[in-house]
Design a protein around this motif. Structure first.
Motif, mmCIF file in Angstrom:
data_model
loop_
_atom_site.group_PDB
_atom_site.id
_atom_site.type_symbol
_atom_site.label_atom_id
_atom_site.label_comp_id
_atom_site.label_asym_id
_atom_site.label_seq_id
_atom_site.Cartn_x
_atom_site.Cartn_y
_atom_site.Cartn_z
ATOM 1 N N ILE A 277 -9.676 11.713 0.861
ATOM 2 C CA ILE A 277 -8.633 11.387 1.834
ATOM 3 C C ILE A 277 -7.658 12.529 2.079
ATOM 4 C CG2 ILE A 277 -8.763 8.915 1.376
ATOM 5 C CD1 ILE A 277 -6.083 9.342 -0.254
ATOM 6 N N LEU A 278 -7.509 13.449 1.128
ATOM 7 C CA LEU A 278 -6.618 14.583 1.358
ATOM 8 C C LEU A 278 -6.916 15.697 0.366
ATOM 9 C CD1 LEU A 278 -4.157 14.796 -0.984
ATOM 10 C CD2 LEU A 278 -3.313 12.803 0.245
ATOM 11 N N CYS A 279 -6.523 16.904 0.752
ATOM 12 C CA CYS A 279 -6.621 18.068 -0.118
ATOM 13 C C CYS A 279 -5.500 19.018 0.287
ATOM 14 C CB CYS A 279 -7.982 18.736 0.030
ATOM 15 S SG CYS A 279 -8.283 20.076 -1.150
ATOM 16 N N GLN A 280 -4.685 19.433 -0.645
ATOM 17 C CA GLN A 280 -3.548 20.284 -0.330
ATOM 18 C C GLN A 280 -3.135 21.118 -1.536
ATOM 19 O OE1 GLN A 280 -0.850 16.816 0.480
ATOM 20 N NE2 GLN A 280 0.639 17.962 -0.756
ATOM 21 N N LYS A 281 -2.257 22.066 -1.278
ATOM 22 C CA LYS A 281 -1.744 22.933 -2.336
ATOM 23 C C LYS A 281 -0.304 22.557 -2.628
ATOM 24 C CE LYS A 281 -1.202 27.832 -3.585
ATOM 25 N NZ LYS A 281 -1.869 27.701 -4.896
ATOM 26 N N ALA B 177 4.421 18.144 -5.833
ATOM 27 C CA ALA B 177 3.878 17.922 -4.494
ATOM 28 C C ALA B 177 4.265 16.542 -4.003
ATOM 29 C CB ALA B 177 2.361 18.060 -4.494
ATOM 30 N N VAL B 178 4.462 16.419 -2.703
ATOM 31 C CA VAL B 178 4.594 15.125 -2.045
ATOM 32 C C VAL B 178 3.313 14.883 -1.264
ATOM 33 C CG1 VAL B 178 5.829 13.764 -0.325
ATOM 34 C CG2 VAL B 178 7.110 15.231 -1.883
ATOM 35 N N LEU B 179 2.624 13.810 -1.592
ATOM 36 C CA LEU B 179 1.369 13.467 -0.933
ATOM 37 C C LEU B 179 1.635 12.368 0.086
ATOM 38 C CD1 LEU B 179 -0.915 13.269 -4.117
ATOM 39 C CD2 LEU B 179 -0.231 15.300 -2.803
ATOM 40 N N LEU C 60 0.837 -1.204 0.000
ATOM 41 C CA LEU C 60 0.000 0.000 0.000
ATOM 42 C C LEU C 60 0.874 1.256 0.000
ATOM 43 C CD1 LEU C 60 -2.813 -1.076 2.455
ATOM 44 C CD2 LEU C 60 -2.931 -0.913 -0.035
ATOM 45 N N PRO C 61 0.354 2.355 -0.567
ATOM 46 C CA PRO C 61 1.187 3.563 -0.704
ATOM 47 C C PRO C 61 1.412 4.283 0.616
ATOM 48 C CG PRO C 61 -1.056 3.997 -1.435
ATOM 49 C CD PRO C 61 -0.983 2.527 -1.163
ATOM 50 N N LYS C 62 2.627 4.745 0.792
ATOM 51 C CA LYS C 62 2.981 5.586 1.930
ATOM 52 C C LYS C 62 3.083 7.044 1.500
ATOM 53 C CE LYS C 62 6.701 6.442 5.281
ATOM 54 N NZ LYS C 62 8.039 5.986 5.753
ATOM 55 N N ARG C 63 3.639 7.251 0.313
ATOM 56 C CA ARG C 63 3.916 8.604 -0.163
ATOM 57 C C ARG C 63 3.898 8.581 -1.686
ATOM 58 N NH1 ARG C 63 8.610 9.226 2.432
ATOM 59 N NH2 ARG C 63 7.643 10.200 4.255
ATOM 60 N N ILE C 64 3.351 9.624 -2.285
ATOM 61 C CA ILE C 64 3.340 9.749 -3.745
ATOM 62 C C ILE C 64 3.891 11.113 -4.118
ATOM 63 C CG2 ILE C 64 1.931 9.728 -5.847
ATOM 64 C CD1 ILE C 64 -0.034 7.919 -4.392
ATOM 65 N N TYR C 65 4.890 11.126 -4.974
ATOM 66 C CA TYR C 65 5.469 12.361 -5.478
ATOM 67 C C TYR C 65 4.879 12.625 -6.861
ATOM 68 C CZ TYR C 65 8.824 15.489 -7.695
ATOM 69 O OH TYR C 65 9.410 16.531 -8.370
ATOM 70 N N VAL D 289 -4.618 20.077 -5.159
ATOM 71 C CA VAL D 289 -4.602 18.619 -5.293
ATOM 72 C C VAL D 289 -5.636 18.031 -4.341
ATOM 73 C CG1 VAL D 289 -3.190 16.533 -5.206
ATOM 74 C CG2 VAL D 289 -2.105 18.735 -5.687
ATOM 75 N N LYS D 290 -6.440 17.119 -4.857
ATOM 76 C CA LYS D 290 -7.386 16.403 -4.000
ATOM 77 C C LYS D 290 -7.328 14.931 -4.365
ATOM 78 C CE LYS D 290 -11.171 18.292 -2.416
ATOM 79 N NZ LYS D 290 -12.550 18.809 -2.165
ATOM 80 N N ALA D 291 -7.527 14.061 -3.368
ATOM 81 C CA ALA D 291 -7.445 12.619 -3.617
ATOM 82 C C ALA D 291 -8.583 11.894 -2.910
ATOM 83 C CB ALA D 291 -6.102 12.069 -3.153
ATOM 84 N N TRP D 292 -8.972 10.787 -3.526
ATOM 85 C CA TRP D 292 -10.051 9.937 -3.009
ATOM 86 C C TRP D 292 -9.644 8.465 -3.144
ATOM 87 C CZ3 TRP D 292 -10.547 13.838 -6.523
ATOM 88 C CH2 TRP D 292 -11.406 14.922 -6.231
#
Length: 218
Positions: A166-170, A111-113, A92-97, A152-155
Motif C-alpha cells: 500500500i505504500l513505500c517511503q523514506k 515518519a508519518v504514514l 480504520l487508520p488515517k495516519r500512523i506516526y 518504510v514499506k507497508a502491506w
C-alpha cells in the motif's frame, strides 16, 4: 522546508471534518511490524490516528518480527503479519506516526504514514486464502516493515491471503536521537546474530529502496 511537530500534525488532522465513520465488520484490526533479516529494530512508538480524528498513542512499541536465516537483502516473498497488537476501539487508520531505532547503523528515524483511502477500502473487503480449504477473510492486518536507511514499506492482508503493498517511503532522521535524547544517546544493544552477520556482510541499503521515494515531512 518547514518541519511540523507530530502533535501539530495530529491536531490539524483532528480539526478536519473527515468522511462519515463506517462501522467495522470486525472488532479490531491488527498493526504489526517487521524488519529485514538480521536488521534489528527497536520500535520506540507507533501512534495511530483513525478516520474519526481519535489518537491512540503507543499502539505498538518494542521488538519487531525478524529472521536470522538467509540473506538480508529485500523484503522476502512471504509477508508475515509481524509482531504487533490488535488496535481495539479504533476506526480504520488515517495516519500512523512511527519512530524507531535502526540498530545496525545505528540511527533513529521518524515518519508519518498517510494511509490512502484505497487501503481503507481494502481493509473492508475480503480476500481468498492461499490455504486449503480456501476461506475468505477480511484484510484487517496492516503490516509495516522498517529497514536501514529509513526505508518504510507497508502491506495489508488477511490472516491467510497474499499481502497487498500500500505504500513505500523514506523516513526522516530523528534529530533528538534515540529515546528523544534520553539515556545519553545510547541505543538498544544489537544482538549477537546480527553482529556476526554484519561482520561478514555489508548492509544492503539499495535492496529496500523505494522507486522515486521522498522523505516524509513532520
Amino acid at each position: 522546508m518547514r518541519y511540523l511537530s507530530y502533535s501539530l500534525v495530529v491536531l490539524a488532522g483532528c480539526a478536519l471534518v473527515g468522511a462519515t465513520p463506517t462501522r467495522l465488520p470486525y472488532d479490531s484490526w491488527y498493526l504489526g511490524f517487521r524488519a529485514p533479516r538480521y536488521m534489528e529494530v527497536w520500535l520506540e512508538t507507533a501512534d495511530v490516528e483513525d478516520v474519526r480524528g481519535r489518537v491512540f498513542p503507543g499502539a505498538m512499541s518494542g521488538t519487531v518480527a525478524i529472521s536470522y536465516s538467509g540473506e538480508a537483502g529485500g523484503w522476502g516473498q512471504r509477508i508475515s503479519m509481524g509482531a504487533g497488537r490488535d488496535v481495539t476501539g479504533a476506526a480504520l487508520p488515517k495516519r500512523i506516526y512511527v519512530r524507531w531505532q535502526s540498530l545496525v547503523e545505528p540511527q533513529t528515524y521518524r515518519a508519518v504514514l498517510d494511509i490512502p483511502e484505497s487501503t481503507r477500502r481494502l481493509m473492508l473487503s475480503k480476500a481468498r486464502s492461499t490455504t486449503v480449504p480456501v476461506v475468505e477473510e477480511y484484510r484487517n492486518i496492516l503490516t509495516i516493515a522498517l529497514a536501514p536507511g529509513g526505508w518504510v514499506k507497508a502491506w495489508v492482508k488477511s490472516p491467510g491471503s497474499k499481502a497487498v503493498e500500500i505504500l513505500c517511503q523514506k523516513a526522516e532522521i530523528e534529530p533528538k536521537g534515540p529515546d528523544q535524547g534520553k539515556y545519553e544517546g545510547r541505543y538498544v544493544t544489537l544482538g549477537p546474530e546480527s553482529k556476526e552477520y554484519l561482520r561478514l556482510h555489508p548492509v544492503p541499503y539499495d535492496s529496500w529502496k523505494c522507486p522515486s521515494a521522498t522523505a516524509s515531512v513532520l
